[in-house]
Scaffold this active site. Structure first.
Site, PDB file in Angstrom:
ATOM      1  N   ASP A  49       1.420  10.361   3.491  1.00 18.39           N
ATOM      2  CA  ASP A  49       2.038  11.458   4.524  1.00 18.39           C
ATOM      3  C   ASP A  49       1.293  12.132   4.828  1.00 18.39           C
ATOM      4  O   ASP A  49       1.359  13.169   5.091  1.00 18.39           O
ATOM      5  CB  ASP A  49       3.332  11.794   3.865  1.00 18.39           C
ATOM      6  CG  ASP A  49       4.926  12.613   5.060  1.00 18.39           C
ATOM      7  OD1 ASP A  49       4.796  12.121   5.342  1.00 18.39           O
ATOM      8  OD2 ASP A  49       5.562  13.133   4.639  1.00 18.39           O
TER       9      ASP A  49
ATOM     10  N   LYS B 180      10.634   2.663   2.542  1.00 16.99           N
ATOM     11  CA  LYS B 180      10.748   4.639   2.623  1.00 16.99           C
ATOM     12  C   LYS B 180      11.593   4.943   1.326  1.00 16.99           C
ATOM     13  O   LYS B 180      12.710   4.296   0.694  1.00 16.99           O
ATOM     14  CB  LYS B 180      11.680   5.340   3.315  1.00 16.99           C
ATOM     15  CG  LYS B 180      11.122   5.074   4.962  1.00 16.99           C
ATOM     16  CD  LYS B 180      10.161   6.593   4.592  1.00 16.99           C
ATOM     17  CE  LYS B 180       9.387   6.085   6.724  1.00 16.99           C
ATOM     18  NZ  LYS B 180       9.882   7.622   7.325  1.00 16.99           N
TER      19      LYS B 180
ATOM     20  N   CYS C 140      22.764  33.526  29.204  1.00 12.48           N
ATOM     21  CA  CYS C 140      22.673  33.858  28.237  1.00 12.48           C
ATOM     22  C   CYS C 140      21.429  34.392  27.374  1.00 12.48           C
ATOM     23  O   CYS C 140      20.514  33.296  27.368  1.00 12.48           O
ATOM     24  CB  CYS C 140      23.480  32.767  27.846  1.00 12.48           C
ATOM     25  SG  CYS C 140      24.158  32.758  25.398  1.00 12.48           S
TER      26      CYS C 140
ATOM     27  N   CYS D 213      31.073  31.607  23.774  1.00  9.84           N
ATOM     28  CA  CYS D 213      29.666  31.751  22.781  1.00  9.84           C
ATOM     29  C   CYS D 213      29.874  32.909  22.075  1.00  9.84           C
ATOM     30  O   CYS D 213      30.148  34.091  22.412  1.00  9.84           O
ATOM     31  CB  CYS D 213      28.620  32.251  24.236  1.00  9.84           C
ATOM     32  SG  CYS D 213      26.672  32.384  23.745  1.00  9.84           S
TER      33      CYS D 213
ATOM     34  N   GLU E 103       0.904  -1.381  -0.323  1.00  4.42           N
ATOM     35  CA  GLU E 103       0.359  -0.113  -0.123  1.00  4.42           C
ATOM     36  C   GLU E 103       0.562   1.439  -0.062  1.00  4.42           C
ATOM     37  O   GLU E 103       1.804   1.165   1.131  1.00  4.42           O
ATOM     38  CB  GLU E 103      -0.802   0.039   1.355  1.00  4.42           C
ATOM     39  CG  GLU E 103      -1.544  -1.220   1.679  1.00  4.42           C
ATOM     40  CD  GLU E 103      -2.227  -1.167   2.519  1.00  4.42           C
ATOM     41  OE1 GLU E 103      -1.807  -0.214   3.484  1.00  4.42           O
ATOM     42  OE2 GLU E 103      -2.702  -2.346   3.651  1.00  4.42           O
TER      43      GLU E 103
ATOM     44  N   TYR F 177      -7.399   2.392   6.314  1.00  2.00           N
ATOM     45  CA  TYR F 177      -5.937   0.507   5.739  1.00  2.00           C
ATOM     46  C   TYR F 177      -6.371  -0.579   6.523  1.00  2.00           C
ATOM     47  O   TYR F 177      -5.929  -1.339   6.721  1.00  2.00           O
ATOM     48  CB  TYR F 177      -4.809   1.187   5.203  1.00  2.00           C
ATOM     49  CG  TYR F 177      -4.225   2.211   6.494  1.00  2.00           C
ATOM     50  CD1 TYR F 177      -3.668   1.727   7.698  1.00  2.00           C
ATOM     51  CD2 TYR F 177      -3.966   3.532   6.244  1.00  2.00           C
ATOM     52  CE1 TYR F 177      -3.117   3.148   8.200  1.00  2.00           C
ATOM     53  CE2 TYR F 177      -3.277   4.495   6.549  1.00  2.00           C
ATOM     54  CZ  TYR F 177      -3.365   3.854   8.401  1.00  2.00           C
ATOM     55  OH  TYR F 177      -2.479   5.116   8.700  1.00  2.00           O
TER      56      TYR F 177
ATOM     57  N   LYS G 285       1.870   4.621   1.227  1.00  2.00           N
ATOM     58  CA  LYS G 285       2.265   5.079   2.672  1.00  2.00           C
ATOM     59  C   LYS G 285       1.634   6.656   2.210  1.00  2.00           C
ATOM     60  O   LYS G 285       2.751   7.204   1.701  1.00  2.00           O
ATOM     61  CB  LYS G 285       3.831   5.272   3.645  1.00  2.00           C
ATOM     62  CG  LYS G 285       3.817   5.624   4.451  1.00  2.00           C
ATOM     63  CD  LYS G 285       5.141   5.089   5.349  1.00  2.00           C
ATOM     64  CE  LYS G 285       5.162   5.587   6.770  1.00  2.00           C
ATOM     65  NZ  LYS G 285       5.412   7.058   7.107  1.00  2.00           N
TER      66      LYS G 285
ATOM     67  N   CYS H 158      27.126  26.319  25.945  1.00  2.00           N
ATOM     68  CA  CYS H 158      27.193  28.017  26.929  1.00  2.00           C
ATOM     69  C   CYS H 158      26.952  27.519  28.424  1.00  2.00           C
ATOM     70  O   CYS H 158      25.796  27.366  28.146  1.00  2.00           O
ATOM     71  CB  CYS H 158      26.739  28.818  26.224  1.00  2.00           C
ATOM     72  SG  CYS H 158      26.464  30.609  26.740  1.00  2.00           S
TER      73      CYS H 158
ATOM     74  N   CYS I 102      26.669  35.732  24.119  1.00  2.00           N
ATOM     75  CA  CYS I 102      26.860  36.101  25.217  1.00  2.00           C
ATOM     76  C   CYS I 102      28.979  36.403  25.367  1.00  2.00           C
ATOM     77  O   CYS I 102      29.327  36.989  26.964  1.00  2.00           O
ATOM     78  CB  CYS I 102      26.563  35.577  26.886  1.00  2.00           C
ATOM     79  SG  CYS I 102      26.952  34.239  27.199  1.00  2.00           S
TER      80      CYS I 102
END
Length: 713
Positions: free
Chosen positions: A140, A332, A449, A426, A136, A245, A138, A444, A429
């Protein structure tokens, strides 16, 4: 996990644990996958490509297979999707709605076929008369379950976590493809997929573009978000459709999937017409090859082919694992791939401080949209793929949704490409960046931050947390920028007049948001714990934490839940004093998560968040009384360990059954263990039990002792 005087004795004989590096990687994978599940199933805003999700899930599964002590009851390998978010009512599915295992090649489909034949005791060359498949397309979309009584539609729900879904009955009634009445007084439960047609998706995005609004990413998430609206009128305006289904009913003569599809059609349910029965595995492979390209011309999105054993008696014999049936799999389709150039790699700071490298690319059209950015996840992934700034790369939108850099094209390098390095400080910050020892995360550590604070406050107010309806990212950003919210409790101190100062807010919208904030003062404890954003504590662990807290410190009958002298404040004081090993009494919490919990609750900077919430008048919903363990139950005085995969129980369910029967659950096998309950892939705990002479129970034996029966010798 055993605590107190027995802990040392257990630790001395516990089987070897996974290396620290593997345990850290498993914890990181669980965190990534839990976030991906929440974004995909709850917020309809995925950020991880299907192929990348599947790769990470397989990596976690391999680690858990190699080191069974890493398998937690709330691991993404043990769960179908994500729990309902609570804005809608909940429905418990009478029969679990399972997920599907995935196949990505013809060889993997052939391996699936070999497992099916082995499970049925059939030879490798068994004829189609002994075993055949249904293929069948598939869809989405968003999985749903409908229930009918005497031919009338009475209830519909989303899949949710497979056990509990969201009640979307009023919204489903707006979808014309769903019959309100059946041609006969039948009472089936049916399952299918709600989806948004491509033309409707294009229409909505055109309207949003004209209005200057952000465009929706794809039909799947647009459809899911449309179905889960509070107002059915919004759903009705989106013109959704559905295919069905699965028929969950015992009907005379309906002994296979192909006949169930015919029965669904006869009852008036729309069934996707491009399915085929009576196939062997080579016929299945030919089917998917025929549809590889034509599927793009269908008026709805498909992302693969579902393969099912046709005969129901064979499906029952094959059974299921924790997440999926053994008699079905989903192939898939590979995503469309294009080439583009990485112009720069920029690190972005997330809610927990994690720095995520993001590729900025020359814009390119792939799978119907223009892509300029794609996450590269972490530095180790950048190194593993050998991706450099300036590289030409292969790009895809896995599942036709999320951009993913597949690989570089080293043959096109000019020598001007540069390696990406995580910054020493970072980028937001300036705080020195830290890397967890033995892990891939750079982060960080500055709790103040601005990047962390914004993400944390958004998580706190969002659907996975306190669910303050109307407090989206734009609103939260304004509140933070204007200094109107500095602490989490400040949300609950805002007045209508305060909210009216926000951009594009009139009195009515301010009153609506204020009312939503007041409703959010009272939330289940699990939601409050999840809203805190404690590192390594996902939604399921928050649920387990809440159950444990309610059992350890139950509120008195006349004790208020909120206020400085209430139950919530008492629990906060108790949590602040607990050593790490105490937290290991929570289902699924091991040493790493326990240490994270202890640090969070004992650190004044974070523990003060709870004090602030108490001061702001936040209070949990009073927990329902827990059933006490039986004092004279069949397992009173017995200690049991559960390992491996059981068909009729998940790990948490097995442990709750033990406690209800008066028994004690331990996390590792020792001389004090009375029984080891061993399912499939029992691993090292089974070997240790055999070495120590501990009684081993299979699932049938476990059920016997729960019922008070004797262990068979």
């Amino acid at each position: 996990m055993t605590n107190g005087p027995d802990a040392a004795d257990e630790a001395a004989v516990t089987t070897a644990r996974a290396p620290d590096e593997s345990a850290a990687r498993a914890a990181e994978l669980r965190q990534i996958l839990e976030r991906a599940n929440r974004l995909y199933y709850q917020e309809d805003a995925p950020e991880l490509a299907d192929a990348e999700y599947d790769r990470l899930l397989r990596e976690l599964q391999d680690l858990e297979d190699q080191y069974p002590d890493l398998q937690l009851p709330d691991s993404p390998t043990q769960r179908v999707g994500a729990a309902p978010v609570g804005a809608l009512g909940e429905v418990t599915h009478q029969t679990p709605m399972l997920s599907l295992s995935n196949a990505f090649s013809a060889d993997e489909l052939r391996s699936f076929d070999a497992r099916v034949k082995k499970g049925l005791g059939l030879p490798p060359d068994a004829p189609q008369s002994d075993l055949s498949y249904v293929a069948e397309l598939k869809i989405d979309g968003l999985a749903i379950s409908l229930r009918y009584e005497r031919g009338r539609f009475v209830q519909g729900a989303t899949r949710g976590d497979g056990t509990t879904g969201e009640d979307v009955t009023p919204n489903l009634r707006t979808i014309e493809a769903i019959p309100e009445r059946l041609p006969e007084p039948a009472g089936p439960e049916v399952r299918g997929e709600v989806f948004m047609p491509k033309t409707e998706f294009a229409r909505i995005n055109a309207e949003r573009e004209e209005a200057g609004l952000a465009l929706y990413a794809n039909p799947r998430n647009s459809g899911a978000g449309s179905l889960r609206q509070i107002d059915p009128a919004v759903t009705a305006s989106r013109r959704l459709s559905a295919w069905f289904y699965t028929l969950v009913e015992e009907s005379p003569g309906i002994d296979r999937q192909s006949k169930a599809l015919d029965r669904l059609t006869a009852l008036g349910f729309p069934v996707e017409p491009n399915h085929e029965a009576g196939l062997d595995i080579e016929g299945v492979i030919a089917f998917l090859e025929r549809w590889r390209e034509p599927r793009h011309h269908l008026p709805y999105e498909t992302d693969g082919v579902v393969v099912k054993v046709d005969r129901f008696d064979q499906q029952r014999r094959l059974g299921m694992v924790s997440r999926a049936p053994r008699w079905a799999t989903a192939y898939k389709f590979p995503p469309e791939q294009v080439e583009t150039r990485i112009e720069d790699i920029v690190p972005y700071v997330g809610r927990t401080g994690t720095l995520t490298p993001v590729a900025h690319m020359t814009p390119v059209k792939v799978a119907g949209s223009t892509v300029e950015r794609a996450t590269l996840h972490n530095l180790d992934e950048v190194r593993r793929k050998d991706i450099r700034i300036g590289d030409w790369v292969v790009l895809q939108k896995a599942g036709d949704v999320i951009p993913e850099v597949v690989r570089p094209l080293p043959e096109r390098r000019t020598g001007e490409e540069r390696l990406f390095e995580m910054p020493a400080a970072c980028p937001v910050c300036g705080t020195p960046v830290v890397r967890d020892e033995g892990a891939v995360r750079h982060y960080c550590p500055n709790l103040a931050c601005p990047a962390r604070v914004g993400q944390e406050f958004g998580h706190f107010a969002g659907r996975g947390g306190m669910d303050i309806e109307g407090a989206g990212w734009m609103v939260v950003s304004q509140l933070l920028e204007r200094g109107m919210v500095r602490k989490r409790g400040d949300f609950f101190r805002l007045s209508v007049d305060d909210l009216m100062t926000l951009d594009r807010f009139a009195r009515k919208s301010a009153e609506n948001l204020h009312a939503s904030i007041q409703r959010a003062r009272t939330r289940p404890l699990a939601r409050i714990v999840n809203a805190l954003g404690i590192p390594q504590v996902g939604e399921q662990t928050a649920i387990d934490m809440a159950r444990w807290i309610a059992g350890k410190w139950p509120p008195a009958e006349d004790e208020p839940m909120g206020g400085p002298d209430g139950w919530f404040a008492r629990v906060v004081r108790e949590l602040r004093q607990l050593p790490p090993d105490e937290f290991q009494a929570v289902a699924g919490v091991g040493p790493t998560v326990a240490t994270s919990l202890e640090r969070w609750f004992s650190d004044p900077a974070t523990a003060g968040i709870l004090d602030d919430l108490v001061d702001a008048g936040v209070e949990p919903v009073r927990p329902a009384p827990r059933a006490a363990a039986a004092d004279d139950g069949p397992l009173t005085g017995k200690t049991l360990v559960v390992t491996g995969t059981l068909e009729g129980f998940d790990r948490q369910g097995a442990e709750e059954a033990i406690r209800a029967a008066g028994g004690k659950v331990a996390g590792s096998v020792s001389r004090k263990t009375d029984y080891l309950v061993a399912g499939e892939k029992a691993g090292t705990k089974l070997a240790k039990a055999q070495e120590l002479g501990v009684e081993v129970l299979d699932e049938d034996g476990f059920r016997r002792v729960l019922a008070g029966g004797a262990v068979e010798s």
